[in-house]
Design a protein around this motif. Structure first.
Motif, PDB file in Angstrom:
ATOM      1  N   GLN A 274       0.829  -1.204   0.000  1.00  0.00           N
ATOM      2  CA  GLN A 274       0.000   0.000   0.000  1.00  0.00           C
ATOM      3  C   GLN A 274       0.866   1.259   0.000  1.00  0.00           C
ATOM      4  OE1 GLN A 274      -3.254  -0.044   2.709  1.00  0.00           O
ATOM      5  NE2 GLN A 274      -3.458   2.165   2.751  1.00  0.00           N
ATOM      6  N   ILE A 275       1.946   1.249   0.754  1.00  0.00           N
ATOM      7  CA  ILE A 275       2.850   2.404   0.769  1.00  0.00           C
ATOM      8  C   ILE A 275       3.481   2.594  -0.603  1.00  0.00           C
ATOM      9  CG2 ILE A 275       5.039   3.246   1.715  1.00  0.00           C
ATOM     10  CD1 ILE A 275       4.176   1.980   4.393  1.00  0.00           C
ATOM     11  N   ALA A 276       3.883   1.500  -1.248  1.00  0.00           N
ATOM     12  CA  ALA A 276       4.503   1.599  -2.575  1.00  0.00           C
ATOM     13  C   ALA A 276       3.525   2.168  -3.601  1.00  0.00           C
ATOM     14  CB  ALA A 276       5.008   0.236  -3.017  1.00  0.00           C
ATOM     15  N   VAL A 277       2.288   1.695  -3.588  1.00  0.00           N
ATOM     16  CA  VAL A 277       1.282   2.187  -4.542  1.00  0.00           C
ATOM     17  C   VAL A 277       0.955   3.651  -4.249  1.00  0.00           C
ATOM     18  CG1 VAL A 277      -1.110   1.930  -5.310  1.00  0.00           C
ATOM     19  CG2 VAL A 277       0.320  -0.085  -5.003  1.00  0.00           C
ATOM     20  N   THR A 278       0.793   3.988  -2.982  1.00  0.00           N
ATOM     21  CA  THR A 278       0.484   5.378  -2.608  1.00  0.00           C
ATOM     22  C   THR A 278       1.617   6.306  -3.004  1.00  0.00           C
ATOM     23  OG1 THR A 278      -0.848   4.586  -0.761  1.00  0.00           O
ATOM     24  CG2 THR A 278      -0.172   6.890  -0.703  1.00  0.00           C
ATOM     25  N   ASP A 279       2.871   5.906  -2.735  1.00  0.00           N
ATOM     26  CA  ASP A 279       4.011   6.741  -3.114  1.00  0.00           C
ATOM     27  C   ASP A 279       4.111   6.908  -4.626  1.00  0.00           C
ATOM     28  OD1 ASP A 279       4.695   7.149  -0.499  1.00  0.00           O
ATOM     29  OD2 ASP A 279       6.345   5.693  -0.481  1.00  0.00           O
ATOM     30  N   ALA A 280       3.813   5.851  -5.378  1.00  0.00           N
ATOM     31  CA  ALA A 280       3.861   5.948  -6.837  1.00  0.00           C
ATOM     32  C   ALA A 280       2.813   6.929  -7.355  1.00  0.00           C
ATOM     33  CB  ALA A 280       3.658   4.573  -7.461  1.00  0.00           C
ATOM     34  N   ILE A 281       1.607   6.835  -6.819  1.00  0.00           N
ATOM     35  CA  ILE A 281       0.532   7.742  -7.268  1.00  0.00           C
ATOM     36  C   ILE A 281       0.824   9.169  -6.830  1.00  0.00           C
ATOM     37  CG2 ILE A 281      -1.912   8.316  -6.985  1.00  0.00           C
ATOM     38  CD1 ILE A 281      -2.461   5.301  -6.854  1.00  0.00           C
ATOM     39  N   HIS A 282       1.259   9.353  -5.595  1.00  0.00           N
ATOM     40  CA  HIS A 282       1.524  10.703  -5.107  1.00  0.00           C
ATOM     41  C   HIS A 282       2.735  11.315  -5.801  1.00  0.00           C
ATOM     42  CE1 HIS A 282      -0.868  10.315  -1.092  1.00  0.00           C
ATOM     43  NE2 HIS A 282      -1.590  10.033  -2.153  1.00  0.00           N
ATOM     44  N   GLY A 283       3.717  10.489  -6.161  1.00  0.00           N
ATOM     45  CA  GLY A 283       4.867  11.014  -6.889  1.00  0.00           C
ATOM     46  C   GLY A 283       4.511  11.446  -8.297  1.00  0.00           C
ATOM     47  N   GLU A 284       3.569  10.763  -8.909  1.00  0.00           N
ATOM     48  CA  GLU A 284       3.168  11.066 -10.283  1.00  0.00           C
ATOM     49  C   GLU A 284       2.141  12.199 -10.352  1.00  0.00           C
ATOM     50  OE1 GLU A 284       3.200  10.315 -14.432  1.00  0.00           O
ATOM     51  OE2 GLU A 284       4.363   9.254 -12.916  1.00  0.00           O
ATOM     52  N   LEU A 285       1.111  12.147  -9.483  1.00  0.00           N
ATOM     53  CA  LEU A 285      -0.019  13.072  -9.598  1.00  0.00           C
ATOM     54  C   LEU A 285      -0.223  13.981  -8.398  1.00  0.00           C
ATOM     55  CD1 LEU A 285      -2.540  10.437 -10.945  1.00  0.00           C
ATOM     56  CD2 LEU A 285      -1.356  12.168 -12.274  1.00  0.00           C
ATOM     57  N   GLY A 286       0.442  13.714  -7.316  1.00  0.00           N
ATOM     58  CA  GLY A 286       0.172  14.441  -6.084  1.00  0.00           C
ATOM     59  C   GLY A 286      -0.824  13.664  -5.243  1.00  0.00           C
TER      60      GLY A 286
ATOM     61  N   THR B  63      -0.764   4.330 -13.112  1.00  0.00           N
ATOM     62  CA  THR B  63       0.311   4.393 -12.121  1.00  0.00           C
ATOM     63  C   THR B  63       0.193   3.270 -11.103  1.00  0.00           C
ATOM     64  OG1 THR B  63       0.348   6.799 -12.397  1.00  0.00           O
ATOM     65  CG2 THR B  63       1.471   5.905 -10.483  1.00  0.00           C
ATOM     66  N   ALA B  64      -1.022   2.985 -10.647  1.00  0.00           N
ATOM     67  CA  ALA B  64      -1.220   1.887  -9.694  1.00  0.00           C
ATOM     68  C   ALA B  64      -0.884   0.553 -10.319  1.00  0.00           C
ATOM     69  CB  ALA B  64      -2.658   1.888  -9.189  1.00  0.00           C
ATOM     70  N   TYR B  65      -1.230   0.378 -11.585  1.00  0.00           N
ATOM     71  CA  TYR B  65      -0.904  -0.855 -12.305  1.00  0.00           C
ATOM     72  C   TYR B  65       0.606  -1.022 -12.430  1.00  0.00           C
ATOM     73  CZ  TYR B  65      -0.993  -4.347 -16.030  1.00  0.00           C
ATOM     74  OH  TYR B  65      -0.814  -5.480 -16.780  1.00  0.00           O
ATOM     75  N   GLY B  66       1.304   0.070 -12.669  1.00  0.00           N
ATOM     76  CA  GLY B  66       2.754   0.026 -12.790  1.00  0.00           C
ATOM     77  C   GLY B  66       3.468  -0.211 -11.473  1.00  0.00           C
ATOM     78  N   ALA B  67       2.790   0.016 -10.351  1.00  0.00           N
ATOM     79  CA  ALA B  67       3.417  -0.201  -9.048  1.00  0.00           C
ATOM     80  C   ALA B  67       3.568  -1.677  -8.721  1.00  0.00           C
ATOM     81  CB  ALA B  67       2.614   0.502  -7.954  1.00  0.00           C
ATOM     82  N   PHE B  68       2.785  -2.537  -9.379  1.00  0.00           N
ATOM     83  CA  PHE B  68       2.922  -3.973  -9.180  1.00  0.00           C
ATOM     84  C   PHE B  68       4.025  -4.487 -10.096  1.00  0.00           C
ATOM     85  CE2 PHE B  68      -1.175  -3.262  -7.356  1.00  0.00           C
ATOM     86  CZ  PHE B  68      -1.270  -4.207  -6.353  1.00  0.00           C
ATOM     87  N   ASP B  69       4.713  -5.524  -9.669  1.00  0.00           N
ATOM     88  CA  ASP B  69       5.818  -6.029 -10.474  1.00  0.00           C
ATOM     89  C   ASP B  69       5.308  -6.793 -11.697  1.00  0.00           C
ATOM     90  OD1 ASP B  69       4.902  -8.254  -9.186  1.00  0.00           O
ATOM     91  OD2 ASP B  69       6.817  -8.877  -8.369  1.00  0.00           O
ATOM     92  N   ALA B  70       6.222  -7.050 -12.637  1.00  0.00           N
ATOM     93  CA  ALA B  70       5.843  -7.646 -13.923  1.00  0.00           C
ATOM     94  C   ALA B  70       5.270  -9.049 -13.762  1.00  0.00           C
ATOM     95  CB  ALA B  70       7.057  -7.675 -14.849  1.00  0.00           C
ATOM     96  N   LEU B  71       5.753  -9.797 -12.784  1.00  0.00           N
ATOM     97  CA  LEU B  71       5.252 -11.149 -12.575  1.00  0.00           C
ATOM     98  C   LEU B  71       3.771 -11.145 -12.221  1.00  0.00           C
ATOM     99  CD1 LEU B  71       5.845 -14.187 -12.268  1.00  0.00           C
ATOM    100  CD2 LEU B  71       6.371 -13.722  -9.877  1.00  0.00           C
ATOM    101  N   GLU B  72       3.372 -10.221 -11.361  1.00  0.00           N
ATOM    102  CA  GLU B  72       1.965 -10.151 -10.963  1.00  0.00           C
ATOM    103  C   GLU B  72       1.101  -9.569 -12.070  1.00  0.00           C
ATOM    104  OE1 GLU B  72       2.312  -8.019  -7.341  1.00  0.00           O
ATOM    105  OE2 GLU B  72       2.474  -9.848  -6.165  1.00  0.00           O
ATOM    106  N   ARG B  73       1.663  -8.698 -12.898  1.00  0.00           N
ATOM    107  CA  ARG B  73       0.867  -8.121 -13.989  1.00  0.00           C
ATOM    108  C   ARG B  73       0.609  -9.126 -15.097  1.00  0.00           C
ATOM    109  NH1 ARG B  73       4.331  -3.105 -13.657  1.00  0.00           N
ATOM    110  NH2 ARG B  73       5.464  -4.091 -15.345  1.00  0.00           N
ATOM    111  N   THR B  74       1.493 -10.096 -15.282  1.00  0.00           N
ATOM    112  CA  THR B  74       1.314 -11.041 -16.381  1.00  0.00           C
ATOM    113  C   THR B  74       0.387 -12.196 -16.026  1.00  0.00           C
ATOM    114  OG1 THR B  74       3.311 -12.222 -15.699  1.00  0.00           O
ATOM    115  CG2 THR B  74       3.556 -10.538 -17.404  1.00  0.00           C
ATOM    116  N   LYS B  75       0.270 -12.529 -14.743  1.00  0.00           N
ATOM    117  CA  LYS B  75      -0.608 -13.626 -14.340  1.00  0.00           C
ATOM    118  C   LYS B  75      -2.033 -13.107 -14.172  1.00  0.00           C
ATOM    119  CE  LYS B  75       2.701 -16.527 -11.945  1.00  0.00           C
ATOM    120  NZ  LYS B  75       3.027 -17.174 -10.675  1.00  0.00           N
ATOM    121  N   PRO B  76      -2.989 -13.639 -14.927  1.00  0.00           N
ATOM    122  CA  PRO B  76      -4.372 -13.177 -14.773  1.00  0.00           C
ATOM    123  C   PRO B  76      -4.938 -13.603 -13.416  1.00  0.00           C
ATOM    124  CG  PRO B  76      -4.252 -14.993 -16.336  1.00  0.00           C
ATOM    125  CD  PRO B  76      -2.848 -14.648 -15.965  1.00  0.00           C
ATOM    126  N   GLY B  77      -5.702 -12.720 -12.822  1.00  0.00           N
ATOM    127  CA  GLY B  77      -6.330 -13.010 -11.546  1.00  0.00           C
ATOM    128  C   GLY B  77      -5.411 -12.846 -10.354  1.00  0.00           C
TER     129      GLY B  77
END
Length: 133
Positions: free
Chosen positions: A38-50, A85-99
């Motif tokens: 949650q901290i990683a996703v929040t920091d990614a969004i806040h760094g990109e958009l505020g 931005t939230a989608y990019g905060a997850f690593d590639a392994l989790e993005r490629t596996k559906p579900g």
């Protein structure tokens, strides 16, 4: 020679205690991982958009992650940037596996407008002194 009942009577509480400790450790590790995510996703969004949204990450059964984000649906450009931005905060392994994870969008609550306080003049005491000491 100990009987089978004695061995079972000794081993069952030890096994249950060990299982409870292992379950507790797993739950604590999962909770800390969810907080870090949650901290990683929040920091990614806040760094990109505020500070436009505050996402909540939950770990669901069978290893699935759920990312809940309240977004302003009236600004679709912001929604698109937040999801990307939230989608990019997850690593590639989790993005490629559906579900493996899901992003749930909900309407963001509008702030309640503040009303100014009304000022009431205090009455002066007539010759008496108020003291609390």
């Amino acid at each position: 020679m100990p009987s089978a009942v004695t061995v079972v009577a000794v081993l069952v509480p030890v096994a249950m205690f060990t299982a409870a400790l292992l379950l507790s450790t797993w739950r604590a590790r999962t909770r800390l991982l969810a907080i870090a995510r949650q901290i990683a996703v929040t920091d990614a969004i806040h760094g990109e958009l505020g500070a436009v949204v505050s996402p909540v990450v939950r770990h669901r059964l069978w290893g699935r992650w759920q990312l809940m984000i309240p977004v302003p649906f009236d600004d679709l450009d912001t929604v698109t940037h937040v999801v990307r931005t939230a989608y990019g905060a997850f690593d590639a392994l989790e993005r490629t596996k559906p579900g493996r994870f899901e992003i749930v969008l909900s309407p963001q609550e509008q702030p309640v407008p503040r009303r100014e306080r009304t000022v009431v003049a205090a009455r002066r005491p007539r010759g008496e002194s108020v003291s609390w000491t």
